[in-house]
Scaffold this active site. Sequence first.
Site, mmCIF file in Angstrom:
data_model
loop_
_atom_site.group_PDB
_atom_site.id
_atom_site.type_symbol
_atom_site.label_atom_id
_atom_site.label_comp_id
_atom_site.label_asym_id
_atom_site.label_seq_id
_atom_site.Cartn_x
_atom_site.Cartn_y
_atom_site.Cartn_z
ATOM 1 N N CYS A 210 -2.642 -0.127 -3.544
ATOM 2 C CA CYS A 210 -3.517 0.585 -2.612
ATOM 3 C C CYS A 210 -5.005 0.387 -2.903
ATOM 4 O O CYS A 210 -5.804 0.145 -1.998
ATOM 5 C CB CYS A 210 -3.177 2.071 -2.585
ATOM 6 S SG CYS A 210 -3.439 2.949 -4.153
ATOM 7 N N HIS A 272 -3.487 7.900 -4.398
ATOM 8 C CA HIS A 272 -3.361 6.923 -3.301
ATOM 9 C C HIS A 272 -4.658 6.874 -2.508
ATOM 10 O O HIS A 272 -5.401 7.857 -2.436
ATOM 11 C CB HIS A 272 -2.198 7.305 -2.378
ATOM 12 C CG HIS A 272 -1.856 6.219 -1.386
ATOM 13 N ND1 HIS A 272 -1.489 4.947 -1.767
ATOM 14 C CD2 HIS A 272 -1.830 6.226 -0.022
ATOM 15 C CE1 HIS A 272 -1.241 4.225 -0.677
ATOM 16 N NE2 HIS A 272 -1.451 4.980 0.392
ATOM 17 N N ASN A 284 -3.039 0.874 4.747
ATOM 18 C CA ASN A 284 -2.886 1.066 3.307
ATOM 19 C C ASN A 284 -1.735 0.232 2.759
ATOM 20 O O ASN A 284 -0.793 -0.106 3.473
ATOM 21 C CB ASN A 284 -2.650 2.548 2.982
ATOM 22 C CG ASN A 284 -1.306 3.066 3.486
ATOM 23 O OD1 ASN A 284 -0.579 3.721 2.759
ATOM 24 N ND2 ASN A 284 -0.951 2.783 4.735
#
Length: 310
Positions: A210, A272, A284
């Site tokens: 990510c 994240h 993402n």
Amino acid sequence: MTKHKLFKLGAAAALTVTGVSAITSLKTARAANFTAIKRVKINYLPGKGLNIWTNYNKGKFMGYRAKDGTIWNVAETAVDKKGNLWYKVGTREWIEARYTVDVGMDTPASTNAKTKKSTAKNGVNNVISLGTVTKKSTKKSKATKAKAAKVKKAKQIVDAAVKKTSKKSTTKKVASTQASSKAGAIVALAEQQVGKPYAWGANGPDSFDCSSLVQYVFKNAAGMNLPRTTYDQVKVGQTVYQKSQANGQPVSANNLQVGDLLFWGSESSPYHVAIYIGNNQYVNAATPEQGTILQTMTSYFAPTIVKRVL
């Protein structure tokens, strides 16, 4: 209830507003007499609004914005700890000066389709705007010689402050255009990565985790060198939203801009990150099973922190 005085003036050369009220779903604001030291026009991204803050040093976003193209009276100026010039447009409402351009004191303000108009007895409209619903005053203030002298002196103070930040002042329009151009490039490059696999620790361009996706896109689309990990990326830029300070309410898409970074977890331990691309969507590198995907924000899996780096 805390009362706020906002100084957005429309189609008027007068420097004082008396007894004007403005109502939104957030709060009620009433404006008492004040003397404007200058007038500025919001010069932000087209169709976007400039955030209004409670203070020029570590202030909080007040939940409403000054619409691009609207004209505002300035009651006070200040320079924050980073050397940025700010304008006070209410009792405790502040905007960043770099997103404005100076206009003449007799320049009429632009109005939008949602502004309700009322005409004063002398034919001059004074508008105070708070969000999208506004009311106009029905009185015109008369500028006296004493007030004119006070305005002149205040303008000299403002001009001196502006000179100290002349480099930023002369480049703010270019910076705004560049930010819009960078945002478009970031969206385009982020969408091009959709479908690529997720691999923890990968740095691209064939696979990502990510945070490496964020670093890769911003570097190659906007020439920005962001940190490699979510722990460091969350420390960059301006905090637009933080769930812990929003009474647990999820972030609204109306408060987001293209290129914003969306984080999940706490500021000290984010787990994240994603890139907001508009229309309530983000790109993402999700999981090894999903890879790099485009998703729509939901209340079930909403970001807890939003940072603005453009």
